[in-house]
Design an enzyme around this catalytic site. Sequence first.
Site, PDB file in Angstrom:
ATOM      1  N   GLU A 195       0.826  -1.203   0.000  1.00 56.39           N
ATOM      2  CA  GLU A 195       0.000   0.000   0.000  1.00 56.39           C
ATOM      3  C   GLU A 195       0.865   1.259   0.000  1.00 56.39           C
ATOM      4  OE1 GLU A 195      -3.298   0.499   2.622  1.00 56.39           O
ATOM      5  OE2 GLU A 195      -3.810  -1.633   2.622  1.00 56.39           O
ATOM      6  N   SER A 262       5.790 -19.900  -1.118  1.00 51.68           N
ATOM      7  CA  SER A 262       5.816 -21.353  -0.901  1.00 51.68           C
ATOM      8  C   SER A 262       5.224 -22.068  -2.087  1.00 51.68           C
ATOM      9  CB  SER A 262       5.040 -21.779   0.362  1.00 51.68           C
ATOM     10  OG  SER A 262       5.554 -21.157   1.517  1.00 51.68           O
ATOM     11  N   ASP A 334      -5.733 -10.268   1.442  1.00 53.52           N
ATOM     12  CA  ASP A 334      -5.510  -8.883   1.884  1.00 53.52           C
ATOM     13  C   ASP A 334      -6.067  -8.700   3.289  1.00 53.52           C
ATOM     14  OD1 ASP A 334      -4.985  -6.237   2.146  1.00 53.52           O
ATOM     15  OD2 ASP A 334      -6.229  -5.568   0.472  1.00 53.52           O
ATOM     16  N   ASP A 337      -4.901  -3.167   6.210  1.00 51.15           N
ATOM     17  CA  ASP A 337      -5.246  -1.875   5.618  1.00 51.15           C
ATOM     18  C   ASP A 337      -4.610  -0.762   6.434  1.00 51.15           C
ATOM     19  OD1 ASP A 337      -6.694  -2.651   3.430  1.00 51.15           O
ATOM     20  OD2 ASP A 337      -8.667  -2.244   4.298  1.00 51.15           O
TER      21      ASP A 337
END
Length: 821
Positions: A195, A262, A334, A337
């Site tokens: 971000e 991974s 996600d 934030d």
Amino acid sequence: MGLIFRWLLRLAAGLVALVVAAMALVYYLAGQSLPDYTQTLEVSGVGAPVEIMRDNNNVPHVFGSSDPDVFFGLGYAHAQDRLWQMTTLRRTVQGRLSEVFGQRTVSIDRLLRRLDLYRLAQQSVSAQDAYTTAALEAYAAGVNARLEEINAKALGRGAPEMFLFNAPVAPWHPADSIAIIKLMGLQLSGHLEEEILRARTSLMLDDQARLVDILPDAPGTGVAALPEYAAMFPGVPRYAEARSDPRDPLSPLPRHGLAGASNAWAAAPSRSASGGTLLANDPHLGFAAPSTWYLARLELARGGVIGGTIPGVPLVLVGRGERLGWGLTSSYMDDQDLFIEKLNPDNPEEYLTPSGYKAFETRPSIIEIKDAAPITLTLRWTENGPVLPGSVYDLETITPPGHVVSLGWTMLDPRDTSFSAAMALMNAGTVAEALRATETYVAPSQNLTLADRETIALKMLGAVPRRDAAHQSQGRLPSQGWRAENRWQGRMPNASNPEFVSPVGGLLGNTNNKLLERPFPNHISFVWGDTQRVSRWQRLMQSREVHTRDSFIEAQLDPVSPTARNLLPLIGADLWFTGEAAPAGTPERQRQIALGLLAEWNGEMNEHLPEPLIYAAWVRALQKRLIMDELGPLAEEFKHVEPLFIERVYKDIDGASAWCDIRQSAPVETCTEIARLALDDALVWIGERYGTALESLRWGDAHQATHDHPVLGEVPLLRHFVNIRQSTSGGDNTLQRGRTSGEDPDPFQNVHGAGFRGVYDFADPDSSVFVISTGQSGHFLSRHYDDLAQLWRRGEYIPMSLDTELARAAAVGLTQLVPKQ
């Protein structure tokens, strides 16, 4: 004259003797902490004798009359071999490194105190189920039994590092183990930095349409246009020079492009030559000596389990039982934030919320610093999360005056039941049981790949934040924290997490690639960890009708770069076999030799070949030339080549070829010109660093795996004993992933990859194999410090057997822990 010579000779001999004596004393003191693997020890905290049998690779097989006693034995074994690593991890998550290391780690402590992970771990202890609570308490008692033994027998303070960095070691507590899992979550987190970088890049670009080029979305359906960061926060300058401290090896913050990764894949019986299921897993983390991973076998009431553990944690995180195998890959969901919080201009102790100004939740925290005065922090929390320091990923460069930044993160849950879910997974016997067991898992988000004797499955674990469809930036940029539509609205139900059970094709896997396409806000993520390796995996999986353990191993060790195969025909399209004859030693001749080598190359990033080094240096120089004029000094933040960016530029997708023109120059440069100039840049750099004989180059000389000791690895002379350096194949985008550092002067050092590899065949479970990247011991004088490293480098494995007699036949030690009378 002869007298002077004799006295000088005596003096030199005396000095040599003194040095030898000092070294012998150091060796003796350090050697005192080498554990004795064959002994009987009376301990408090076990209900019946516990047996720790170590096989010839120093893998402990722990047996006890009850599960708590087995976890006690694991705690004792971890503390025998990795005490320094465990205590350093604990100090890191507590924000107490500076008590030992002084000023160099103050910035790390500041961040960890503000995140408050350790206090959250303490609060989460009461949220665990009874079985997990008993396991945590028994494990802590096992660690403390080793600490008591060290103190009672004067065993060199438990580890050689303790002599150099003398600090008291507190008893182990259940919260310490939960906190280490939370610390791992920080090491695996990438959305926070993503971000910030997206915001900084948005500020620098004149044409916002070019943002999707340099920070591209994974292939699939596009997303709606986002607001410009400058439009949301007009007070932020286009570019602010970063003033962050130099990165310390002890920092848990991942660098850009080095968050979790991974591989894992599984085959159903219909796609297995043996008729049983197959599972392969190689989790990718930053390399260190000793490895993050520690191999262990636990004989629990529901059956034996064996695989990779993390010192400090009573769990087999990746591995297999008698009937079930499980592997983990980073999901890239996600779960973070950033919120820009507006301060009250009349009272900076308040911030704006949708309902008006509100006081921060605050409390003081004192950081003790070795050889310096302590400092007092005021920790501040908003309704969105903790307020972060401006030095974190250069947050201050995007923070408007009169604002601060807070972090929303699913890991910041005071009632986190992830540990109990992981414990239940370890005790599951079927895919169905495992899926039910992990319903209460919160963070860090992972993709769980499962295989029992008949079924394979993949499930994304972790709490997904519920975002408003009207979210200002869709969670891709720091957003205004005072707007209700930007705030999280709870969690999505676990049933909405992606899940795949018994696929029709009989094969499934994950390379951190995009799992599915959903519209925002049900999208899972806009940023995924892989767009390249997955294509090679698909090719290898579908090239065989049936698979074997060996074909899965072959895929784990595959060094072919699909990225090189895709990019070279694009960037060299107008350069191959062109140009006039040039004399030896000229730049033109070097270019022709390089292009000739690359034209015959199949994309294999083999450590013994010159082509991988030429290719890697070329595309690195190319990306730098493409972005330098648009991004200026911010270009230094893009340390790794973004294949989708170069592909967009050279295919001119949506006008992306505009990056090829150097804005400050009068002529309009073509992409072919930039490719040629970048190749010349690369050849000059290679010539200065490795010589001009291109045919004699070795990729492995540049791509050395850096298993470095995070503390002693920088000490002159000593670093040659504690660091493990190895020439390796693979690269950034190969299944045998060896992520490069991107940092000068050694940008191609292999710093992040598969510290653990495991392959399980449930037609014959005891034929399963695994390996870690260093050795089991964290003591650099132990023969088990690096004995597995060469096996790992050569792509070899060790048996993963639950056969007790087989382990006993090759045992190198037997420790019996008996109840103290």
